[in-house]
Every structure is written in C-alpha cells, then in structure tokens.
Design a protein around this motif. Structure first.
Motif, PDB file in Angstrom:
ATOM      1  N   LYS A  61       0.823  -1.214   0.000  1.00  8.76           N
ATOM      2  CA  LYS A  61       0.000   0.000   0.000  1.00  8.76           C
ATOM      3  C   LYS A  61       0.855   1.261   0.000  1.00  8.76           C
ATOM      4  N   ARG A  62       1.990   1.189   0.690  1.00  6.24           N
ATOM      5  CA  ARG A  62       2.895   2.348   0.764  1.00  6.24           C
ATOM      6  C   ARG A  62       3.863   2.413  -0.411  1.00  6.24           C
ATOM      7  N   GLY A  63       3.805   1.403  -1.288  1.00  5.01           N
ATOM      8  CA  GLY A  63       4.720   1.381  -2.427  1.00  5.01           C
ATOM      9  C   GLY A  63       6.107   0.882  -2.079  1.00  5.01           C
ATOM     10  N   TRP A  64       6.247   0.212  -0.935  1.00  9.55           N
ATOM     11  CA  TRP A  64       7.547  -0.257  -0.465  1.00  9.55           C
ATOM     12  C   TRP A  64       7.850  -1.696  -0.853  1.00  9.55           C
ATOM     13  N   TYR A  65       6.858  -2.398  -1.367  1.00  6.51           N
ATOM     14  CA  TYR A  65       7.063  -3.779  -1.816  1.00  6.51           C
ATOM     15  C   TYR A  65       6.137  -4.006  -2.993  1.00  6.51           C
ATOM     16  N   ARG A  66       6.652  -3.802  -4.145  1.00  9.25           N
ATOM     17  CA  ARG A  66       5.840  -3.912  -5.356  1.00  9.25           C
ATOM     18  C   ARG A  66       6.068  -5.263  -6.021  1.00  9.25           C
ATOM     19  N   THR A  67       4.985  -5.784  -6.516  1.00  7.96           N
ATOM     20  CA  THR A  67       5.076  -6.976  -7.350  1.00  7.96           C
ATOM     21  C   THR A  67       4.702  -6.554  -8.763  1.00  7.96           C
ATOM     22  N   ARG A  68       5.176  -7.296  -9.710  1.00 10.87           N
ATOM     23  CA  ARG A  68       4.869  -6.914 -11.086  1.00 10.87           C
ATOM     24  C   ARG A  68       3.466  -7.377 -11.450  1.00 10.87           C
ATOM     25  N   PRO A  69       2.770  -6.596 -12.249  1.00 14.44           N
ATOM     26  CA  PRO A  69       1.435  -7.005 -12.676  1.00 14.44           C
ATOM     27  C   PRO A  69       1.531  -8.259 -13.551  1.00 14.44           C
ATOM     28  N   VAL A  70       0.476  -9.047 -13.548  1.00 17.00           N
ATOM     29  CA  VAL A  70       0.474 -10.269 -14.338  1.00 17.00           C
ATOM     30  C   VAL A  70      -0.718 -10.226 -15.298  1.00 17.00           C
ATOM     31  N   THR A  71      -0.491 -10.703 -16.493  1.00 22.59           N
ATOM     32  CA  THR A  71      -1.571 -10.759 -17.468  1.00 22.59           C
ATOM     33  C   THR A  71      -2.437 -11.987 -17.196  1.00 22.59           C
ATOM     34  N   ARG A  72      -3.649 -11.954 -17.689  1.00 15.73           N
ATOM     35  CA  ARG A  72      -4.539 -13.110 -17.549  1.00 15.73           C
ATOM     36  C   ARG A  72      -3.922 -14.338 -18.214  1.00 15.73           C
ATOM     37  N   GLU A  73      -3.268 -14.126 -19.337  1.00 18.53           N
ATOM     38  CA  GLU A  73      -2.639 -15.243 -20.054  1.00 18.53           C
ATOM     39  C   GLU A  73      -1.531 -15.876 -19.217  1.00 18.53           C
ATOM     40  N   ALA A  74      -0.687 -15.059 -18.610  1.00 18.31           N
ATOM     41  CA  ALA A  74       0.392 -15.583 -17.780  1.00 18.31           C
ATOM     42  C   ALA A  74      -0.173 -16.319 -16.567  1.00 18.31           C
ATOM     43  N   LEU A  75      -1.217 -15.776 -15.965  1.00 23.10           N
ATOM     44  CA  LEU A  75      -1.852 -16.426 -14.829  1.00 23.10           C
ATOM     45  C   LEU A  75      -2.435 -17.771 -15.239  1.00 23.10           C
ATOM     46  N   SER A  76      -3.080 -17.800 -16.369  1.00 17.96           N
ATOM     47  CA  SER A  76      -3.662 -19.043 -16.876  1.00 17.96           C
ATOM     48  C   SER A  76      -2.587 -20.089 -17.136  1.00 17.96           C
ATOM     49  N   GLN A  77      -1.454 -19.672 -17.670  1.00 20.75           N
ATOM     50  CA  GLN A  77      -0.347 -20.600 -17.932  1.00 20.75           C
ATOM     51  C   GLN A  77       0.189 -21.202 -16.636  1.00 20.75           C
ATOM     52  N   VAL A  78       0.343 -20.384 -15.626  1.00 27.45           N
ATOM     53  CA  VAL A  78       0.845 -20.881 -14.339  1.00 27.45           C
ATOM     54  C   VAL A  78      -0.167 -21.835 -13.712  1.00 27.45           C
ATOM     55  N   GLN A  79      -1.443 -21.476 -13.774  1.00 27.41           N
ATOM     56  CA  GLN A  79      -2.475 -22.355 -13.225  1.00 27.41           C
ATOM     57  C   GLN A  79      -2.484 -23.695 -13.958  1.00 27.41           C
ATOM     58  N   SER A  80      -2.381 -23.670 -15.268  1.00 29.51           N
ATOM     59  CA  SER A  80      -2.363 -24.913 -16.054  1.00 29.51           C
ATOM     60  C   SER A  80      -1.157 -25.766 -15.704  1.00 29.51           C
ATOM     61  N   TYR A  81      -0.021 -25.123 -15.546  1.00 29.46           N
ATOM     62  CA  TYR A  81       1.192 -25.854 -15.200  1.00 29.46           C
ATOM     63  C   TYR A  81       1.020 -26.594 -13.872  1.00 29.46           C
ATOM     64  N   PHE A  82       0.544 -25.877 -12.848  1.00 31.56           N
ATOM     65  CA  PHE A  82       0.423 -26.509 -11.536  1.00 31.56           C
ATOM     66  C   PHE A  82      -0.696 -27.548 -11.493  1.00 31.56           C
ATOM     67  N   LYS A  83      -1.732 -27.361 -12.289  1.00 28.35           N
ATOM     68  CA  LYS A  83      -2.766 -28.387 -12.383  1.00 28.35           C
ATOM     69  C   LYS A  83      -2.194 -29.661 -13.004  1.00 28.35           C
ATOM     70  N   SER A  84      -1.348 -29.502 -14.022  1.00 22.51           N
ATOM     71  CA  SER A  84      -0.739 -30.673 -14.651  1.00 22.51           C
ATOM     72  C   SER A  84       0.224 -31.383 -13.691  1.00 22.51           C
ATOM     73  N   VAL A  85       0.953 -30.614 -12.889  1.00 25.11           N
ATOM     74  CA  VAL A  85       1.843 -31.217 -11.890  1.00 25.11           C
ATOM     75  C   VAL A  85       1.011 -31.981 -10.873  1.00 25.11           C
ATOM     76  N   GLN A  86      -0.078 -31.388 -10.432  1.00 25.13           N
ATOM     77  CA  GLN A  86      -0.955 -32.052  -9.450  1.00 25.13           C
ATOM     78  C   GLN A  86      -1.502 -33.359 -10.015  1.00 25.13           C
ATOM     79  N   ILE A  87      -1.916 -33.364 -11.264  1.00 28.63           N
ATOM     80  CA  ILE A  87      -2.445 -34.575 -11.893  1.00 28.63           C
ATOM     81  C   ILE A  87      -1.378 -35.645 -11.987  1.00 28.63           C
ATOM     82  N   ARG A  88      -0.164 -35.259 -12.361  1.00 28.94           N
ATOM     83  CA  ARG A  88       0.936 -36.237 -12.470  1.00 28.94           C
ATOM     84  C   ARG A  88       1.296 -36.846 -11.123  1.00 28.94           C
ATOM     85  N   LEU A  89       1.104 -36.087 -10.043  1.00 29.28           N
ATOM     86  CA  LEU A  89       1.471 -36.577  -8.716  1.00 29.28           C
ATOM     87  C   LEU A  89       0.392 -37.467  -8.086  1.00 29.28           C
ATOM     88  N   GLN A  90      -0.766 -37.514  -8.689  1.00 30.16           N
ATOM     89  CA  GLN A  90      -1.851 -38.331  -8.120  1.00 30.16           C
ATOM     90  C   GLN A  90      -1.698 -39.776  -8.495  1.00 30.16           C
TER      91      GLN A  90
END
Length: 90
Positions: A61-90
C-alpha cells in the motif's frame, strides 16, 4: 551514535520474520507424528500467514514492496502448469 531504523526497514524486517516463521511452523507441522500437535501447529501457521499477508499489504500500500502485474494469459499458464503437476502426482 545509534542510527534509527525507518518505518520501511522495520516493516521489511517484520515481513522477513513472518516468512521465516511460516517456514518453521510448516516444517514442524510436516514432521510431527502427533495429530493434535500437528493441528495446533497448522492453526498457528494459518495465523502467521494472515499476519504475513497484513504486513505485505501494508508494505504494498505504501509502495515499499511492489510486485509486477500479471496478465490473464500468464496467470492461466501458471495455473495450467500446476494443475498438470498435481495430476501427475496423483
């Protein structure tokens, strides 16, 4: 002469401390054989995560710890990756 820490330094130190505390409680919960103790540790871990989130939010909130914005596409890619890892581990 003693130099005073700034509010930013103190809050950054608190965030670092919270990160280390969550790591320690997580390890302890993973490594205990006693179910009641594990439950207590997980409850404490949850509280520590909430505190960490509050400190992070205050820094952000104070601008002292910024994270970079993420696009919907990048978020979707990360979610897909971790879903695939979860499936492989089952």
């Amino acid at each position: 002469m003693t130099e005073r820490l700034s509010e930013r330094d103190i809050m950054s130190d608190c965030l670092t401390m919270q990160k280390h505390l969550t790591e320690a409680y997580n390890s302890a919960a993973n490594e205990t054989a006693h179910n009641l103790l594990r439950s207590d540790l997980i409850n404490i871990l949850t509280e520590e995560h909430q505190l960490q989130s509050s400190v992070f939010g205050a820094l952000d909130k104070r601008g002292w710890y910024r994270t970079r914005p993420v696009t919907r596409e990048a978020l979707s890619q990360v979610q897909s990756y971790f879903k695939s890892v979860q499936i492989r581990l089952q």
